[in-house]
Write a protein that holds these residues in place. Sequence first.
Motif, PDB file in Angstrom:
ATOM      1  N   SER A  61       5.991 -54.682 -12.542  1.00 44.15           N
ATOM      2  CA  SER A  61       5.873 -53.247 -12.245  1.00 44.15           C
ATOM      3  C   SER A  61       6.699 -52.456 -13.241  1.00 44.15           C
ATOM      4  O   SER A  61       7.511 -53.028 -13.974  1.00 44.15           O
ATOM      5  CB  SER A  61       6.265 -52.926 -10.797  1.00 44.15           C
ATOM      6  N   THR A 157       1.014 -58.642  -6.215  1.00 42.49           N
ATOM      7  CA  THR A 157       0.982 -57.227  -6.603  1.00 42.49           C
ATOM      8  C   THR A 157       1.962 -56.417  -5.759  1.00 42.49           C
ATOM      9  O   THR A 157       2.699 -55.569  -6.276  1.00 42.49           O
ATOM     10  CB  THR A 157      -0.449 -56.670  -6.423  1.00 42.49           C
ATOM     11  N   GLU A 158       1.976 -56.678  -4.470  1.00 46.52           N
ATOM     12  CA  GLU A 158       2.913 -55.955  -3.600  1.00 46.52           C
ATOM     13  C   GLU A 158       4.359 -56.366  -3.907  1.00 46.52           C
ATOM     14  O   GLU A 158       5.257 -55.514  -3.991  1.00 46.52           O
ATOM     15  CB  GLU A 158       2.594 -56.250  -2.134  1.00 46.52           C
ATOM     16  N   SER A 161       6.495 -54.815  -6.720  1.00 49.13           N
ATOM     17  CA  SER A 161       6.956 -53.425  -6.607  1.00 49.13           C
ATOM     18  C   SER A 161       8.397 -53.323  -6.138  1.00 49.13           C
ATOM     19  O   SER A 161       8.950 -52.225  -6.117  1.00 49.13           O
ATOM     20  CB  SER A 161       6.048 -52.659  -5.634  1.00 49.13           C
ATOM     21  N   VAL A 348       3.155 -49.308  -2.999  1.00 54.77           N
ATOM     22  CA  VAL A 348       2.462 -49.379  -4.294  1.00 54.77           C
ATOM     23  C   VAL A 348       1.559 -48.160  -4.412  1.00 54.77           C
ATOM     24  O   VAL A 348       0.594 -48.011  -3.678  1.00 54.77           O
ATOM     25  CB  VAL A 348       1.632 -50.681  -4.407  1.00 54.77           C
ATOM     26  N   GLN A 351      -2.104 -49.249  -9.282  1.00 56.88           N
ATOM     27  CA  GLN A 351      -2.197 -50.601  -9.864  1.00 56.88           C
ATOM     28  C   GLN A 351      -3.017 -50.534 -11.139  1.00 56.88           C
ATOM     29  O   GLN A 351      -4.025 -49.827 -11.171  1.00 56.88           O
ATOM     30  CB  GLN A 351      -2.954 -51.532  -8.929  1.00 56.88           C
ATOM     31  N   VAL A 374       2.266 -50.679 -10.430  1.00 55.64           N
ATOM     32  CA  VAL A 374       2.272 -52.133 -10.626  1.00 55.64           C
ATOM     33  C   VAL A 374       1.210 -52.531 -11.656  1.00 55.64           C
ATOM     34  O   VAL A 374       0.158 -51.899 -11.753  1.00 55.64           O
ATOM     35  CB  VAL A 374       2.008 -52.853  -9.279  1.00 55.64           C
TER      36      VAL A 374
END
Length: 378
Positions: A61, A157-158, A161, A348, A351, A374
Motif C-alpha cells: 500500500s 489486499t486488506e 492497508s 481500503v 485498489q 492499496v
Amino acid sequence: AGWSVCFRRNFSTAPSRLQSCMSAWVIDQYGTNGVLKFAEEITVPTVNSPSEVMIKVHAASLNPLDISMRGGYGAKLLKLRRDPMSVMDNNNDSEFPLILGRDVSGVVVDCGSEVTHFVPGDEVWAAVPPWKQGSLAEFVTLTEYEVSHKPKLLSHTEAASIPYVANTALSAFVNAGGLCRDSSSNKRVLITGGSGGVGTFSIQLLKAWGAHVTVTCSQNAEGLIRGLGADEVVDYTAGDAHEQLGMMEKFDVILDGVGGETEQWAIGLLKPWSGAKYITLVTPLLFNTDSMGLLGGMFQTGFTLHSKATQNIISSGVFYRWGFYAPDGPALDEVSKLVDAGKILPVVEAQFPFTQVPQAFQKLEQGHARGKTVVRVA
Ligand code: NDP
C-alpha cells in the motif's frame, strides 16, 4: 545498492535458488510521477543474513511518505542508514534503483538459518522500513523482527492497508504517549487528521483499548469516522474547530497528524499539570537533514525539539513529543489479534493493479484520503 541486471525467470511457482530476477517499480532519480519506472530485471533480494525472511509480495500500500521519498525527501539521512560509508561521498547515487512501498502482505518463500517464527508458506504482513528496498516489487526481504503473521480474516489486499500506519500509531501512542491496552480506559484522546491512514487505524485501536476518542476531519468524512467508533467528531472545515474543541473537557493525549498551525492551538486543549502529552507525526527531522546537511540538520532538529519540550513543560506541564514509525513485528502480532477479534477493520479506499502504480501515486497525491490506497501485486 548492488542491484544488477539479471536473467528473467518464471516466478509463478515458489522461487528456487536459481531464480534471480523480478519485476518492480523503481526510481533512478528523484522527481514527480514521471520518474516511476516498471523494471523486469531487478535482482531478487535473496536472504543474506541468518535472521532474514524473504516474502513474495501479494499486496502493497502507499503512504504519504512514498510521495515524499519519490521527490527525494529524507534522502540524506536514509542513505546514511543504508550505507554509512556514503557520508564520505555526497555525490554518489548508490540508493538507485530505489523501490518504494512501505507495506507488504504476502507469503514467506525463504528463511535464514536463525529464523524461528516463520517457515516458507506462512502468510505474513509487515511494514518495510524506509531505508530498505520497498514492497512495490515481486519480492521483499526483511529481518524476522519486522515481520508478523497476517490476520487470518483479511485478504492480502486488506492486510496491506494496515502495517505501516499500525507501527506508526503504536510507536506514537505507546512510546511517546505512554498509552497501552491496560492504561487507556477512559483516557480522553484527540486525533487530528482522523480520516487518513493513521487516523482510521488509530481510532479503532484506541476504542479497542477503551479510550474516549475525539477526531477532527472534513464534514464528508464524519460518517466513516463515526462508523469506526469515534465518540466525538469535529468538522475542521467549518472554521471554528479549535473553539468547538475548547468547549469540550480537556484531553490526556493528542495525536496530531496535521501539524503546522494545529500545533499552536492543540497544546492548549490538554489537561495542564497532569502528565498529558501532545504527539505530532509532522516533524522536521528529515526536512532539516535534507536542507541543512546531516550534522546541521540533526543539531537544528535537536534544538527545536528541546526548546519546544522545555517551553511546554514549564508553561503548562504538558509533554511535547514527536511520533515516528518504528519497525516492530511483535506489535503487529497484537494488531493481528485485534483484527481477527473483529475490533479493527481495514479501511481500503482504493485498489490498483500492479500495472497501475503511477495511477495509485496520483490518487494519493490528490490528498483527502479516506483510509488507504492499496496495490495488488500478485
Ligand atoms: P493521509 O494522507 O492518509 O491522511 C491525511 C488526512 O488528513 C486526510 O484524510 C485529510 O483529509 C485529512 N486532513 C487534511 N488536513 C486536515 C486538517 N487540517 N484537519 C483535519 N484533517 C485534515 O496521511 P496519514 O494518515 O498516512 O499520515 C498523517 C500524517 O502523518 C502525514 O503528514 C504523514 O506524513 C505523517 N506520518 C508521519 C510518520 C512519522 O514517522 N513521523 C509516519 C506516518 C505518517 P481532508 O483533506 O479531506 O480533510
